[in-house]
Design a protein around this motif. Structure first.
Motif, PDB file in Angstrom:
ATOM      1  N   THR A  71       0.814  -1.216   0.000  1.00  0.00           N
ATOM      2  CA  THR A  71       0.000   0.000   0.000  1.00  0.00           C
ATOM      3  C   THR A  71       0.848   1.267   0.000  1.00  0.00           C
ATOM      4  OG1 THR A  71      -0.133  -0.093   2.433  1.00  0.00           O
ATOM      5  CG2 THR A  71      -1.909  -1.142   1.187  1.00  0.00           C
ATOM      6  N   ASP A  72       2.174   1.135  -0.024  1.00  0.00           N
ATOM      7  CA  ASP A  72       3.054   2.305  -0.093  1.00  0.00           C
ATOM      8  C   ASP A  72       3.625   2.410  -1.511  1.00  0.00           C
ATOM      9  OD1 ASP A  72       4.834   0.228  -0.180  1.00  0.00           O
ATOM     10  OD2 ASP A  72       6.051   0.884   1.519  1.00  0.00           O
ATOM     11  N   GLY A  73       4.825   2.904  -1.653  1.00  0.00           N
ATOM     12  CA  GLY A  73       5.411   3.089  -2.981  1.00  0.00           C
ATOM     13  C   GLY A  73       6.254   1.929  -3.468  1.00  0.00           C
ATOM     14  N   THR A  74       6.145   0.775  -2.828  1.00  0.00           N
ATOM     15  CA  THR A  74       6.981  -0.377  -3.199  1.00  0.00           C
ATOM     16  C   THR A  74       6.758  -0.806  -4.645  1.00  0.00           C
ATOM     17  OG1 THR A  74       6.967  -1.186  -0.914  1.00  0.00           O
ATOM     18  CG2 THR A  74       7.579  -2.753  -2.621  1.00  0.00           C
ATOM     19  N   ILE A  75       5.507  -0.926  -5.056  1.00  0.00           N
ATOM     20  CA  ILE A  75       5.212  -1.427  -6.406  1.00  0.00           C
ATOM     21  C   ILE A  75       5.768  -0.486  -7.464  1.00  0.00           C
ATOM     22  CG2 ILE A  75       3.352  -1.954  -8.032  1.00  0.00           C
ATOM     23  CD1 ILE A  75       1.702  -2.958  -5.688  1.00  0.00           C
ATOM     24  N   GLU A  76       5.645   0.822  -7.263  1.00  0.00           N
ATOM     25  CA  GLU A  76       6.176   1.792  -8.227  1.00  0.00           C
ATOM     26  C   GLU A  76       7.687   1.648  -8.353  1.00  0.00           C
ATOM     27  OE1 GLU A  76       3.947   2.451  -5.922  1.00  0.00           O
ATOM     28  OE2 GLU A  76       2.215   2.806  -7.236  1.00  0.00           O
ATOM     29  N   LYS A  77       8.365   1.460  -7.226  1.00  0.00           N
ATOM     30  CA  LYS A  77       9.820   1.292  -7.281  1.00  0.00           C
ATOM     31  C   LYS A  77      10.196  -0.004  -7.991  1.00  0.00           C
ATOM     32  CE  LYS A  77      11.446   4.214  -3.548  1.00  0.00           C
ATOM     33  NZ  LYS A  77      12.473   4.357  -2.516  1.00  0.00           N
ATOM     34  N   LEU A  78       9.431  -1.054  -7.758  1.00  0.00           N
ATOM     35  CA  LEU A  78       9.716  -2.322  -8.419  1.00  0.00           C
ATOM     36  C   LEU A  78       9.451  -2.245  -9.918  1.00  0.00           C
ATOM     37  CD1 LEU A  78       8.281  -4.853  -5.796  1.00  0.00           C
ATOM     38  CD2 LEU A  78      10.689  -4.322  -6.261  1.00  0.00           C
ATOM     39  N   ARG A  79       8.423  -1.530 -10.311  1.00  0.00           N
ATOM     40  CA  ARG A  79       8.158  -1.329 -11.741  1.00  0.00           C
ATOM     41  C   ARG A  79       9.339  -0.608 -12.402  1.00  0.00           C
ATOM     42  NH1 ARG A  79       2.924  -2.269 -13.416  1.00  0.00           N
ATOM     43  NH2 ARG A  79       1.299  -2.305 -11.800  1.00  0.00           N
ATOM     44  N   ALA A  80       9.877   0.396 -11.717  1.00  0.00           N
ATOM     45  CA  ALA A  80      11.009   1.144 -12.261  1.00  0.00           C
ATOM     46  C   ALA A  80      12.234   0.248 -12.413  1.00  0.00           C
ATOM     47  CB  ALA A  80      11.326   2.344 -11.364  1.00  0.00           C
ATOM     48  N   LEU A  81      12.482  -0.604 -11.425  1.00  0.00           N
ATOM     49  CA  LEU A  81      13.613  -1.533 -11.514  1.00  0.00           C
ATOM     50  C   LEU A  81      13.427  -2.514 -12.668  1.00  0.00           C
ATOM     51  CD1 LEU A  81      14.194  -2.384  -7.724  1.00  0.00           C
ATOM     52  CD2 LEU A  81      15.659  -0.986  -9.187  1.00  0.00           C
ATOM     53  N   ALA A  82      12.201  -3.013 -12.829  1.00  0.00           N
ATOM     54  CA  ALA A  82      11.923  -3.969 -13.908  1.00  0.00           C
ATOM     55  C   ALA A  82      12.042  -3.322 -15.274  1.00  0.00           C
ATOM     56  CB  ALA A  82      10.528  -4.566 -13.716  1.00  0.00           C
TER      57      ALA A  82
END
Length: 312
Positions: free
Chosen positions: A46-57
């Protein structure tokens, strides 16, 4: 063609750690003669984890991302992530950096000499002394009652050969006690001891309920001892109750006028046996709940999205 190592990282609200973890894993794997993929499985953060993971991918095709449809918990999600790996070996490493990624090199060394399973163990830790004591006590207890020898103080991080992963795929356990399954499989297990550091960023996702969940899962999945203790205690208590009742009856018949039964012994006995019964019924309920989970045959995880899994 170089062998492939799959790094699997479960995540939930770890926006402060995923970038550093990615860098440290990349640094370690740069020193290894293997290709690798880094699979992040996010438990609907529910925080910004998914956005950061998308950027890494987006910048590194070796980074693969699974986003769960909801939070499936701390047991099912990591296990599912391992089953999605395609490497010659899979390495499970937490996203909170309390299992240092630098241990990956030690895991691989043990694997190279022939071990199919390698586990990280923490004989000492910088976590709360009380929690560390409780964990050690639990592992000592579960090792004594388990039908297989479990690895004490294992964190869950480690390396698992493709053969082990294939066996886990065939088991199809919807709510597995992972550390116990590894020991039940039976391959010799190498250990990598380390001193667990304190969490530097973010908040631990472990609480009393999650720790209780793991503890009961370990007991109900890998030991019949508590059930047998309940049966034996019930039998002994019934004999004790009947003997006591018979003794009171004889005393009353022999000393009819002098012997007063009184309410104190009856109340003490009532509360004692009531407490014992409630405890046993609760433990029995844990076993029934475990059976219920198995027969429902629900999926480990339902995916909302996966990224970069079409990359070779």
């Amino acid at each position: 063609m170089a062998k492939l190592i799959s790094i699997v990282t479960p995540c939930y609200n770890e926006e402060g750690n995923v970038d550093e973890l990615y860098r440290r894993v990349a640094d370690v794997m740069a020193q290894q003669p293997y290709d690798y993929e880094h699979i992040y499985i996010d438990n609907c953060s529910t925080d910004g984890t998914i956005e950061k993971l998308r950027a890494l991918a987006a910048k590194d095709k070796r980074v693969k991302l699974i986003i769960n449809a909801r939070n499936f918990g701390h047991i099912r999600s990591p296990y599912y992530g391992l089953l999605q790996s395609r490497g010659d070996a899979a390495i499970l490493i937490a996203s909170d950096l309390q299992d240092p990624p630098e241990m990956i090199a030690e895991f691989i060394k043990k694997w190279e000499v022939g071990f199919k399973t390698v586990l990280a163990v923490k004989p000492e830790s910088q976590e709360s002394p009380l929690m560390f004591f409780i964990r050690k006590t639990y592992y000592r207890f579960i090792s004594r009652i388990s039908e297989v020898q479990l690895i004490k103080n294992a964190t869950g991080a480690g390396l698992f050969d493709r053969i082990v992963i294939e066996i886990l795929r065939k088991i199809e356990d919807p709510y597995p006690y992972f550390r116990g399954l590894l020991c039940e499989i039976g391959f010799p297990i190498a250990t990598v001891p380390f001193k667990q550091p304190r969490r530097q960023r973010g908040v631990t996702k472990n609480n009393f309920y999650t720790l209780y969940d793991i503890a009961m899962l370990g007991i109900t999945n890998h030991s019949k001892v508590p059930m047998r203790i309940m049966a034996m205690c019930g039998f002994l208590l019934s004999i004790l109750s009947l003997t006591t009742a018979f003794g009171f009856l004889i005393a009353k018949l022999v000393f009819w006028d002098q012997f007063q039964m009184g309410t104190a012994p009856m109340l003490i006995g009532l509360f004692f046996f009531g407490g014992v019964q409630i405890s046993f019924i609760g433990l029995l309920g844990e076993y029934i709940g475990s059976i219920h989970t198995q027969v429902r045959n629900m999926p480990l995880v339902v995916e909302l999205e996966r990224i970069n899994f079409d990359q070779t």
